[in-house]
Design an enzyme around this catalytic site. Structure first.
Site, PDB file in Angstrom:
ATOM      1  N   LYS A 190       0.819  -1.214   0.000  1.00 54.20           N
ATOM      2  CA  LYS A 190       0.000   0.000   0.000  1.00 54.20           C
ATOM      3  C   LYS A 190       0.860   1.275   0.000  1.00 54.20           C
ATOM      4  CE  LYS A 190      -3.997  -2.057  -0.124  1.00 54.20           C
ATOM      5  NZ  LYS A 190      -3.657  -3.483  -0.216  1.00 54.20           N
TER       6      LYS A 190
HETATM    7  C1  PLP Z   1      -9.763  -2.652  -1.704  1.00 53.00           C
HETATM    8  C2  PLP Z   1      -9.163  -3.374  -0.546  1.00 53.00           C
HETATM    9  N1  PLP Z   1      -9.880  -3.513   0.577  1.00 53.00           N
HETATM   10  C3  PLP Z   1      -9.387  -4.134   1.652  1.00 53.00           C
HETATM   11  C4  PLP Z   1      -8.139  -4.689   1.649  1.00 53.00           C
HETATM   12  C5  PLP Z   1      -7.659  -5.406   2.859  1.00 53.00           C
HETATM   13  O1  PLP Z   1      -6.534  -4.794   3.412  1.00 53.00           O
HETATM   14  P1  PLP Z   1      -5.687  -5.563   4.506  1.00 53.00           P
HETATM   15  O2  PLP Z   1      -4.741  -6.472   3.786  1.00 53.00           O
HETATM   16  O3  PLP Z   1      -4.965  -4.459   5.236  1.00 53.00           O
HETATM   17  O4  PLP Z   1      -6.626  -6.292   5.380  1.00 53.00           O
HETATM   18  C6  PLP Z   1      -7.343  -4.583   0.509  1.00 53.00           C
HETATM   19  C7  PLP Z   1      -6.001  -5.185   0.496  1.00 53.00           C
HETATM   20  O5  PLP Z   1      -5.388  -5.482  -0.473  1.00 53.00           O
HETATM   21  C8  PLP Z   1      -7.873  -3.912  -0.629  1.00 53.00           C
HETATM   22  O6  PLP Z   1      -7.155  -3.795  -1.745  1.00 53.00           O
END
Ligand code: PLP
Length: 388
Positions: A190
């Protein structure tokens, strides 16, 4: 013989400096490695970065955790429906199922690939309680239209801002808008990272209080308070069957410095995007949508779509780039194609024509702050060769 092949160009890479490393070492030496003073400071810094009074930032160990906590605190449960765009990562939707509620997938806008407000409104039923817009690739969804729909129908809005630090809508940073909660991700790929991590932001004190309790086992005070408060330090109460979603101080140590670099990272990403745009301008590809004038796009992803005139399939283009030592990805295989979602709700691609079409022709090019201008030129040249 010397190997003249250029090194593999990763699709995404974390950008960790000596400041982060020193802060992690300091944490390890401090004796406080789980949630403590640095997680608290990271929350305070994050709220200050967003810059609006009354916002609470709650550090969690993933955006998935933050989305789950936000919907739980809003009372989503069995019998309820939550509207989610099909063009997203499964985390956006799976948290709805954790709570026993049902997901209503809707199609996206064909240009921005963000959730289409008209489709949201058309999908509302008496069971609908909330929707979760995703700021796809870092471009804010149409929040004025979405918030107006929410107001009209009495729905809750939780923004999935996993891609959207820093992005704006109406000149305001995502995280400060008039939704019920916003959730950021600090996963490794990210725009800023803590390895794994996330931040739930809200200005609703009741939501914040519930999320803080549910973040750590349903304990009525968090570990930091428990071990530093004066009387009685050993006492706590369990008020609900909570989760284990707290962010460690080791991760927060990374976040403290990553956050300070967020604007510089965003500026560099924008430069790389401008260079891609110029280098690809004459190729038969649809370049990604930009933010409207005056707004910020976080540019988590640079997503191209092959024009109809391109005879090669998307998979072949990715293979050609991979053979040239360039990593690519696809964001996303839409949820309506995934066996669990497809079979549970009997979904067909024709119900989601924009997401489906985009998926078939899209690829995400490498985009991260450790790339050089020459890396962008190399990707563009390899793509030009592949499409020739
Ligand atoms: C659009 C979206 N929502 C939620 C997430 C979930 O993030 P995390 O890996 O921090 O739980 C991601 C992760 O890639 C994502 O791209």
């Amino acid at each position: 013989m010397t190997d003249t092949k250029p090194p593999f160009l990763a699709f995404a890479l974390p950008d960790i400096g000596e400041e982060e490393i020193a802060e992690v070492v300091d944490t390890l030496r401090s004796g406080w490695v789980t949630t403590g003073p640095k997680a608290r400071r990271f929350e305070d810094d994050f709220a200050r970065y967003l810059g609006e009074p009354g916002l609470q930032a709650i550090a969690v160990n993933s955006a998935t955790a933050g989305l789950h906590l936000a919907l739980e605190a809003l009372g989503i449960g069995p019998g309820d429906e939550v509207i989610v765009p099909t063009h997203t990562f499964t985390a956006t939707a799976e948290v709805v199922r954790y709570l026993g509620a049902d997901v209503r997938l809707v199609d996206v806008d064909p240009v921005t690939l963000n959730i289409d407000p008209a489709r949201v409104e058309a999908a509302i039923t008496p069971r609908t309680k909330a929707f979760v817009p995703v700021h796809y690739a870092g471009l804010a969804a149409d929040m004025p239209a979405l918030l107006e729909i929410a107001r009209r129908h009495g729905l809750k809005v939780v923004e999935d801002a996993a891609h959207a630090l820093p992005s704006t809508s109406g000149g305001r940073l995502v995280g400060t808008l008039d939704s019920h909660a916003t959730v950021f991700s600090f996963y490794a790929n990210k725009t800023i990272t803590t390895g794994e991590g996330g931040m739930l932001v809200t200005r609703d004190p009741a939501l914040a209080a519930r999320a803080r309790v549910m973040r750590l086992h349903g304990i009525s005070r968090d570990a930091f308070d428990r071990f530093t408060a004066t009387v009685p330090s050993w006492y706590y109460e369990i008020v609900a069957p909570g989760f284990k979603y707290n962010l460690t101080d080791i991760a927060a140590a990374l976040g403290l410095h990553q956050l300070r670099k967020a604007d510089a990272f965003a500026a560099r990403r924008a430069e790389l995007v401008a260079r891609y745009d110029a280098a690809l301008a004459d190729l038969p590809v649809l370049r990604p949508a930009h933010a409207p004038a005056g707004e910020r796009h976080a540019w988590h992803l640079y997503v191209l779509r092959l024009a109809d005139s391109v005879r090669l399939g998307r998979d072949q283009v990715i293979e050609a780039l991979f053979a040239a030592g360039i990593g690519c990805s696809v964001h996303y295989i839409p949820l309506h194609l995934q066996p669990y979602w497809r079979d549970r709700y009997g979904l067909r691609p024709e119900q989601f024509p924009h997401s489906q079409r985009a998926y078939e022709r899209m690829l995400s090019l490498p985009l991260h702050t450790r790339m050089s201008d020459a890396d962008v030129d190399r990707v563009a040249a390899a793509l030009r060769t592949a499409l020739a």
